[in-house]
Scaffold this motif. Structure first.
Motif, PDB file in Angstrom:
ATOM      1  N   ASN A   1      65.596  63.635  95.810  1.00  0.00           N
ATOM      2  CA  ASN A   1      65.932  64.351  94.180  1.00  0.00           C
ATOM      3  C   ASN A   1      66.060  63.287  93.866  1.00  0.00           C
ATOM      4  O   ASN A   1      66.640  62.137  93.788  1.00  0.00           O
ATOM      5  N   ASN A   2      65.447  63.475  92.292  1.00  0.00           N
ATOM      6  CA  ASN A   2      64.916  62.530  91.430  1.00  0.00           C
ATOM      7  C   ASN A   2      65.123  63.046  89.994  1.00  0.00           C
ATOM      8  O   ASN A   2      65.156  62.543  89.333  1.00  0.00           O
ATOM      9  N   GLY A   3      66.116  64.228  90.269  1.00  0.00           N
ATOM     10  CA  GLY A   3      66.730  64.751  89.043  1.00  0.00           C
ATOM     11  C   GLY A   3      67.943  65.214  88.760  1.00  0.00           C
ATOM     12  O   GLY A   3      68.784  65.431  90.082  1.00  0.00           O
ATOM     13  N   PHE A   4      68.295  66.057  87.497  1.00  0.00           N
ATOM     14  CA  PHE A   4      69.137  66.719  87.676  1.00  0.00           C
ATOM     15  C   PHE A   4      69.131  68.203  86.438  1.00  0.00           C
ATOM     16  O   PHE A   4      68.664  67.428  86.208  1.00  0.00           O
ATOM     17  N   PRO A   5      70.302  68.731  86.486  1.00  0.00           N
ATOM     18  CA  PRO A   5      70.046  70.088  85.650  1.00  0.00           C
ATOM     19  C   PRO A   5      70.468  69.266  84.245  1.00  0.00           C
ATOM     20  O   PRO A   5      70.592  68.742  83.853  1.00  0.00           O
ATOM     21  N   ALA A   6      69.606  70.372  83.565  1.00  0.00           N
ATOM     22  CA  ALA A   6      69.767  69.582  81.948  1.00  0.00           C
ATOM     23  C   ALA A   6      71.046  69.413  81.241  1.00  0.00           C
ATOM     24  O   ALA A   6      71.511  67.956  80.452  1.00  0.00           O
ATOM     25  N   ASP A   7      71.967  70.442  81.647  1.00  0.00           N
ATOM     26  CA  ASP A   7      73.498  70.457  80.964  1.00  0.00           C
ATOM     27  C   ASP A   7      74.616  69.684  82.105  1.00  0.00           C
ATOM     28  O   ASP A   7      75.500  69.328  81.503  1.00  0.00           O
ATOM     29  N   LEU A   8      74.182  68.511  82.906  1.00  0.00           N
ATOM     30  CA  LEU A   8      75.040  67.351  83.952  1.00  0.00           C
ATOM     31  C   LEU A   8      74.124  66.462  83.363  1.00  0.00           C
ATOM     32  O   LEU A   8      73.626  66.175  83.170  1.00  0.00           O
ATOM     33  N   THR A   9      75.117  65.574  84.117  1.00  0.00           N
ATOM     34  CA  THR A   9      74.640  63.911  84.212  1.00  0.00           C
ATOM     35  C   THR A   9      74.480  63.628  85.661  1.00  0.00           C
ATOM     36  O   THR A   9      74.510  64.302  86.197  1.00  0.00           O
ATOM     37  N   SER A  10      73.973  62.828  86.315  1.00  0.00           N
ATOM     38  CA  SER A  10      73.298  62.800  88.008  1.00  0.00           C
ATOM     39  C   SER A  10      74.453  61.992  88.504  1.00  0.00           C
ATOM     40  O   SER A  10      74.641  62.935  89.376  1.00  0.00           O
ATOM     41  N   GLU A  11      75.623  62.325  88.063  1.00  0.00           N
ATOM     42  CA  GLU A  11      77.082  61.580  89.051  1.00  0.00           C
ATOM     43  C   GLU A  11      77.520  63.026  88.530  1.00  0.00           C
ATOM     44  O   GLU A  11      77.956  63.845  89.869  1.00  0.00           O
ATOM     45  N   GLU A  12      77.524  63.684  87.777  1.00  0.00           N
ATOM     46  CA  GLU A  12      78.191  65.345  87.929  1.00  0.00           C
ATOM     47  C   GLU A  12      77.173  65.825  89.092  1.00  0.00           C
ATOM     48  O   GLU A  12      77.725  66.563  90.254  1.00  0.00           O
ATOM     49  N   TRP A  13      75.764  66.264  88.861  1.00  0.00           N
ATOM     50  CA  TRP A  13      75.459  66.583  89.808  1.00  0.00           C
ATOM     51  C   TRP A  13      75.247  65.907  91.328  1.00  0.00           C
ATOM     52  O   TRP A  13      75.458  66.896  92.388  1.00  0.00           O
ATOM     53  N   ASN A  14      75.615  65.000  91.462  1.00  0.00           N
ATOM     54  CA  ASN A  14      75.839  64.729  92.699  1.00  0.00           C
ATOM     55  C   ASN A  14      77.344  64.713  93.490  1.00  0.00           C
ATOM     56  O   ASN A  14      77.583  65.393  94.924  1.00  0.00           O
ATOM     57  N   THR A  15      77.922  65.062  92.789  1.00  0.00           N
ATOM     58  CA  THR A  15      79.526  65.727  93.130  1.00  0.00           C
ATOM     59  C   THR A  15      79.447  66.746  93.413  1.00  0.00           C
ATOM     60  O   THR A  15      79.941  67.491  93.993  1.00  0.00           O
ATOM     61  N   ILE A  16      78.457  67.629  92.477  1.00  0.00           N
ATOM     62  CA  ILE A  16      78.595  69.124  93.152  1.00  0.00           C
ATOM     63  C   ILE A  16      78.351  69.432  94.065  1.00  0.00           C
ATOM     64  O   ILE A  16      77.782  69.715  95.083  1.00  0.00           O
ATOM     65  N   LEU A  17      76.847  68.044  94.614  1.00  0.00           N
ATOM     66  CA  LEU A  17      76.543  68.317  95.594  1.00  0.00           C
ATOM     67  C   LEU A  17      76.665  68.085  96.961  1.00  0.00           C
ATOM     68  O   LEU A  17      77.368  68.934  97.846  1.00  0.00           O
ATOM     69  N   ASP A  18      77.776  67.519  96.517  1.00  0.00           N
ATOM     70  CA  ASP A  18      79.321  66.744  97.768  1.00  0.00           C
ATOM     71  C   ASP A  18      79.911  67.922  97.648  1.00  0.00           C
ATOM     72  O   ASP A  18      80.101  68.307  99.011  1.00  0.00           O
ATOM     73  N   LYS A  19      80.397  67.985  96.527  1.00  0.00           N
ATOM     74  CA  LYS A  19      81.291  69.798  96.464  1.00  0.00           C
ATOM     75  C   LYS A  19      80.506  71.155  97.689  1.00  0.00           C
ATOM     76  O   LYS A  19      80.935  71.541  98.640  1.00  0.00           O
ATOM     77  N   MET A  20      79.270  71.674  97.515  1.00  0.00           N
ATOM     78  CA  MET A  20      78.658  72.493  98.004  1.00  0.00           C
ATOM     79  C   MET A  20      78.278  71.954 100.048  1.00  0.00           C
ATOM     80  O   MET A  20      78.343  72.408 100.773  1.00  0.00           O
ATOM     81  N   ILE A  21      77.809  70.300 100.531  1.00  0.00           N
ATOM     82  CA  ILE A  21      77.399  70.196 101.148  1.00  0.00           C
ATOM     83  C   ILE A  21      78.886  70.092 101.849  1.00  0.00           C
ATOM     84  O   ILE A  21      78.942  70.921 103.252  1.00  0.00           O
TER      85      ILE A  21
END
Length: 120
Positions: A64-84
């Motif tokens: 993935n080379n992006g993230f939702p507009a209301d998040l930072t890259s770091e926040e998005w990766n944390t969210i993905l980790d929680k999903m995983i």
């Protein structure tokens, strides 16, 4: 149907989640050849879905080379980790412990919330 290859035995990971190893194998092979999966995958559909999602979420996170507009890259990766985490642990005995369940539920809820953001 004789020339078709049964997806269960192609040796390709993550394309068949069949649980069959019994006398119904012939019936389930026909189902796999007709529709790509057999009824055994619905016996515990949530674990079948989790088995499908986990490697794809992990790969998505890597490529993935992006993230939702209301998040930072770091926040998005944390969210993905929680999903995983949630999909990796959906069949875990610890789900009966409140703290573990709360962590699991958070990841599942984040998956639902950000489902339409899983693209790049």
């Amino acid at each position: 149907m004789n020339n078709e290859k049964d997806p269960k035995y192609l040796g390709i990971p993550n394309i068949c989640f069949s649980l069959t190893e019994n006398k119904r194998e012939i019936k389930y092979k026909k189902q796999r050849l007709k529709r790509g999966f057999d009824d055994s995958e619905t016996w515990s559909l949530y674990t079948t879905i989790a088995s499908f999602i986990v490697p794809r979420l992990k790969r998505f996170k890597k490529v993935n080379n992006g993230f939702p507009a209301d998040l930072t890259s770091e926040e998005w990766n944390t969210i993905l980790d929680k999903m995983i985490f949630s999909f990796e642990n959906c069949d875990h005995d610890k789900l009966f412990e409140k703290e573990f369940y709360d962590k699991y539920e958070e990841g599942i809820n984040l998956f639902a919330k950000y489902f339409m953001n899983l693209w790049w």
